[in-house]
Design a protein around this motif. Structure first.
Motif, short mmCIF file in Angstrom:
data_model
loop_
_atom_site.label_atom_id
_atom_site.label_comp_id
_atom_site.label_asym_id
_atom_site.label_seq_id
_atom_site.Cartn_x
_atom_site.Cartn_y
_atom_site.Cartn_z
N ARG A 173 0.84 -1.21 0.00
CA ARG A 173 0.00 0.00 0.00
C ARG A 173 0.87 1.26 0.00
NH1 ARG A 173 -5.41 -1.33 -0.85
NH2 ARG A 173 -6.23 0.20 0.62
N LEU A 213 -7.76 -0.65 4.45
CA LEU A 213 -7.77 -1.88 3.65
C LEU A 213 -8.86 -2.84 4.17
CD1 LEU A 213 -6.70 -3.76 1.48
CD2 LEU A 213 -4.84 -4.43 3.02
N LEU A 239 -11.75 -4.33 1.93
CA LEU A 239 -11.98 -5.77 1.77
C LEU A 239 -13.40 -6.14 2.20
CD1 LEU A 239 -8.54 -7.13 3.08
CD2 LEU A 239 -9.35 -7.15 0.71
N TYR A 246 -9.20 -12.87 3.87
CA TYR A 246 -9.17 -11.91 2.75
C TYR A 246 -7.87 -11.10 2.80
CZ TYR A 246 -14.19 -12.97 2.68
OH TYR A 246 -15.38 -13.61 2.64
N TYR A 247 -7.49 -10.73 4.03
CA TYR A 247 -6.28 -9.90 4.20
C TYR A 247 -5.04 -10.67 3.74
CZ TYR A 247 -3.06 -6.60 6.41
OH TYR A 247 -2.07 -5.69 6.63
N SER A 258 -4.88 -13.15 1.65
CA SER A 258 -4.88 -13.33 0.19
C SER A 258 -4.36 -12.07 -0.48
CB SER A 258 -6.28 -13.60 -0.36
OG SER A 258 -6.85 -14.66 0.29
N TYR A 259 -4.79 -10.93 0.04
CA TYR A 259 -4.34 -9.65 -0.52
C TYR A 259 -2.82 -9.53 -0.37
CZ TYR A 259 -4.17 -4.69 -1.54
OH TYR A 259 -3.88 -3.47 -2.11
N LYS A 260 -2.36 -9.90 0.83
CA LYS A 260 -0.92 -9.83 1.12
C LYS A 260 -0.13 -10.72 0.15
CE LYS A 260 1.47 -11.34 5.07
NZ LYS A 260 1.46 -11.67 6.51
N ALA A 279 -0.85 -7.34 -6.83
CA ALA A 279 -1.54 -6.21 -6.17
C ALA A 279 -0.46 -5.35 -5.55
CB ALA A 279 -2.51 -6.70 -5.10
#
Ligand code: PDD
Length: 292
Positions: free
Chosen positions: A44, A215, A219, A278-279, A281-283, A291
């Motif tokens: 980010r 974030l 999410l 979800y966090y 997976s984003y990471k 991403a």
């Protein structure tokens, strides 16, 4: 040995020295950022740069670097400390800009200022399985800080004193309350979950606009989890099904005991389990470059 960045040079941490006349040292006159990097990729990053700019504007200090310069300094810092960071190469970057040093100690801004720019990185460890299984304890404390907590100022004495009081009560965080409302943690933002709805206080001058917080809201929106930014009375903490604290270094942590009483059933809850999935997976998407 860790390599740090100081005023244009990369050097071993033991050799990095700042003048005793530095206004960061004398007045706490400076701002900072903490930015995680997964697999060497800054997490980010545009959001952190924007918040840094807002903090610098808040203390009326020019930004010593443009975005591309920050990117190149921090990427090189991560690279130089790569060997210390282990397999995953997860590091957290601390960067600090102070108003620099002047010949004389004077509260007013000096005429010509050259800011002091410092950055270091620390290896990040994987989340603690004990915390994932059982959550952490927190205590509520009166918010004794100032009116400009949206600035990420290095002047952290109240936060230090509040966190220490939490530590002395075997708690991982102090949740700060002002005029009957939940504000944030001593170094985190706070979420309260009731009947499946995720709530967090709205941004404003009394709290730091957390990058992790934003974030989490993003999410929740993407995955159709009901959420809102609204005033959270202290009483809502006592009645919550789940409480979370969020920060760049701690991610999303379930608070399962508050002021020595269980939160909900005293275990990390189902909404947290969904959100942390979800966090993560984003990471992973940041780590593999899909991403940012
Ligand atoms: N602190 N509120 C306060 C007062 C904080 O100090 C922090 C983070 C946060 C969470 O912000 P973010 O999600 O952007 O990390 C909220 C950092 C980690 C620190 O001081 O080390």
């Amino acid at each position: 040995m860790s390599t740090v960045y100081l005023n244009g040079a990369f050097l071993p941490i033991e050799q990095a020295c700042v003048s005793v006349m530095d206004r960061g040292f004398l007045f706490g006159d400076g701002v900072y950022e903490v930015i995680p990097a997964y697999g060497g990729r800054l997490f980010r990053f545009p959001h952190h740069l924007q918040r840094l700019q807002n903090s610098l504007d808040g203390i009326r200090l020019g930004n010593p670097c443009d975005d591309a310069q920050w990117q190149s300094i921090l990427t090189e810092l991560l690279e130089r400390n790569r060997e210390r960071a282990g397999n995953h190469n997860d590091q957290s970057v601390y960067l600090q800009v102070t108003r620099g040093s002047a010949p004389k100690r004077d509260h007013s801004f000096p005429e010509r200022v050259t800011p002091t720019v410092f950055a270091m990185s620390t290896p990040m460890t994987d989340p603690d399985p004990e915390i994932e299984a059982h959550g952490v304890a927190a205590v509520t404390l009166d918010d004794i800080r100032w009116q400009m907590c949206n600035i990420k100022a290095i002047t952290l004495l109240p936060n230090v004193l509040l966190r220490q009081r939490a530590t002395e009560q075997s708690s991982a965080e102090a949740i700060l309350v002002k005029d009957g409302l939940v504000i944030e943690g001593s170094a985190s933002n706070v979420f309260v979950i009731k009947d499946g709805r995720i709530q967090t206080p709205p941004n404003g001058p009394l709290m730091l606009p957390g990058i992790t917080r934003d974030l989490v809201l993003e999410l929740a929106g993407q995955h159709d989890l009901p959420c809102s930014e609204n005033d959270v009375p202290e009483t809502a903490l006592r009645d919550a099904d789940e409480i979370w604290i969020t920060s760049s270094t701690r991610e999303i942590v379930p608070v399962t005991r508050l002021d020595a009483r269980p939160v909900g059933n005293g275990l990390p809850g189902p909404v947290w389990k969904a959100m942390i999935g979800y966090y993560r997976s984003y990471k992973e998407a940041v780590r593999n470059g899909s991403a940012s």
